[in-house]
Design an enzyme around this catalytic site. Structure first.
Site, mmCIF file in Angstrom:
data_model
loop_
_atom_site.group_PDB
_atom_site.id
_atom_site.type_symbol
_atom_site.label_atom_id
_atom_site.label_comp_id
_atom_site.label_asym_id
_atom_site.label_seq_id
_atom_site.Cartn_x
_atom_site.Cartn_y
_atom_site.Cartn_z
ATOM 1 N N HIS A 106 3.118 -3.790 -7.111
ATOM 2 C CA HIS A 106 1.825 -4.518 -6.650
ATOM 3 C C HIS A 106 1.280 -5.207 -8.053
ATOM 4 O O HIS A 106 1.474 -4.911 -9.365
ATOM 5 C CB HIS A 106 0.967 -3.439 -6.013
ATOM 6 C CG HIS A 106 1.365 -3.168 -4.943
ATOM 7 N ND1 HIS A 106 2.105 -1.935 -4.549
ATOM 8 C CD2 HIS A 106 0.885 -3.690 -3.802
ATOM 9 C CE1 HIS A 106 2.213 -1.988 -3.216
ATOM 10 N NE2 HIS A 106 1.657 -2.717 -2.551
ATOM 11 N N LYS A 126 -4.410 -2.995 -8.422
ATOM 12 C CA LYS A 126 -4.384 -2.108 -7.469
ATOM 13 C C LYS A 126 -4.768 -0.660 -8.098
ATOM 14 O O LYS A 126 -4.149 -0.407 -9.293
ATOM 15 C CB LYS A 126 -2.962 -1.799 -6.827
ATOM 16 C CG LYS A 126 -2.833 -1.044 -5.799
ATOM 17 C CD LYS A 126 -1.580 -1.198 -4.963
ATOM 18 C CE LYS A 126 -1.614 0.001 -3.784
ATOM 19 N NZ LYS A 126 -2.677 -0.175 -2.755
#
Length: 233
Positions: free
Chosen positions: A131, A135
């Protein structure tokens, strides 16, 4: 449909664009604490806030008769309390670790593959998720959902980041700039590998799924998930 956005970061802004394109109205955009008056005219609230705010956001909506769609991860230690509040107030709730339509099909594919592989002890299971660097939680909620799908259908009993025990699924979590989300499950043996991967190209799929869930929940009461929305049961 009148929507209150709880959390107005990148996802909140994307959901706003998607909702407007589908002829819905955004009546509140909230990034901090709020009162019932801020959301009183909403038909539904969509929560993509932060872990520390999610529980209060969600339960405030339930207490004021507003159904909630939540995609915030990292707060699930209070999930059972939120469910109890929803039931107590005769509310409606959909939580999903990932609202992408493709990911929810991927969840089903993952569970089916795990069923087929469950008796083949020659294969070792591994998972990787990648990600963007913003995040906050690791592994991702999507990775945890995938792991739970494997656990339900195999002899595995849990998961751990990186190094796992014999009965656990190892999850490698990577954070790389500008990666919306990639999840891979691999079954490896001495003779071959079997791998399934879902790669998100942008956040639009997440936003569309959240808005579709919001459209679906209007007029309903209870606890639901994306399998209900997509009729995948």
């Amino acid at each position: 449909m009148k929507i209150a956005l709880l959390g107005y970061g990148k996802m909140g802004k994307m959901i706003e664009q998607t909702a407007i394109s589908r002829n819905h109205e955004i009546i509140a955009k909230i990034d901090n604490e709020f009162t019932a008056g801020d959301i009183k005219n909403a038909d539904v609230a969509i929560d993509f806030s932060i872990p520390s705010a999610a529980f209060n956001n969600i339960t405030t909506c339930f207490k004021n008769g507003i159904p909630v769609i939540s995609g915030t991860t990292g707060w699930l230690d209070k999930y059972d309390e939120a469910i109890a509040c929803c039931k107590e107030n005769n509310g409606a709730f959909i939580y999903a670790s990932n609202f992408s339509l493709g990911v929810n099909i991927f969840f089903q594919l993952n569970a089916y593959l795990a069923q087929m592989m469950s008796g083949l002890k020659e294969y070792q299971i591994g998972m990787e998720e990648i990600h963007h660097t913003q995040k906050l939680d690791a592994p991702s909620g999507t990775a945890i959902t995938l792991a739970e799908g494997i656990i339900k259908n195999t002899s595995k009993t849990g998961w751990k980041l990186d190094h796992a025990g014999e009965h656990e699924i190892p999850i490698v979590a990577k954070r790389i700039e500008n990666v919306p989300g990639t999840h891979s499950i691999r079954y490896s043996s001495k003779v071959d590998d079997i791998e399934i991967t879902h790669t998100a190209h942008n956040r639009e799929g997440f936003a569309l799924g959240a808005v579709i869930a919001a459209e679906w929940i209007i007029g309903k009461t209870g606890i639901f998930d994306m399998k209900d929305v997509l009729n995948l049961r």
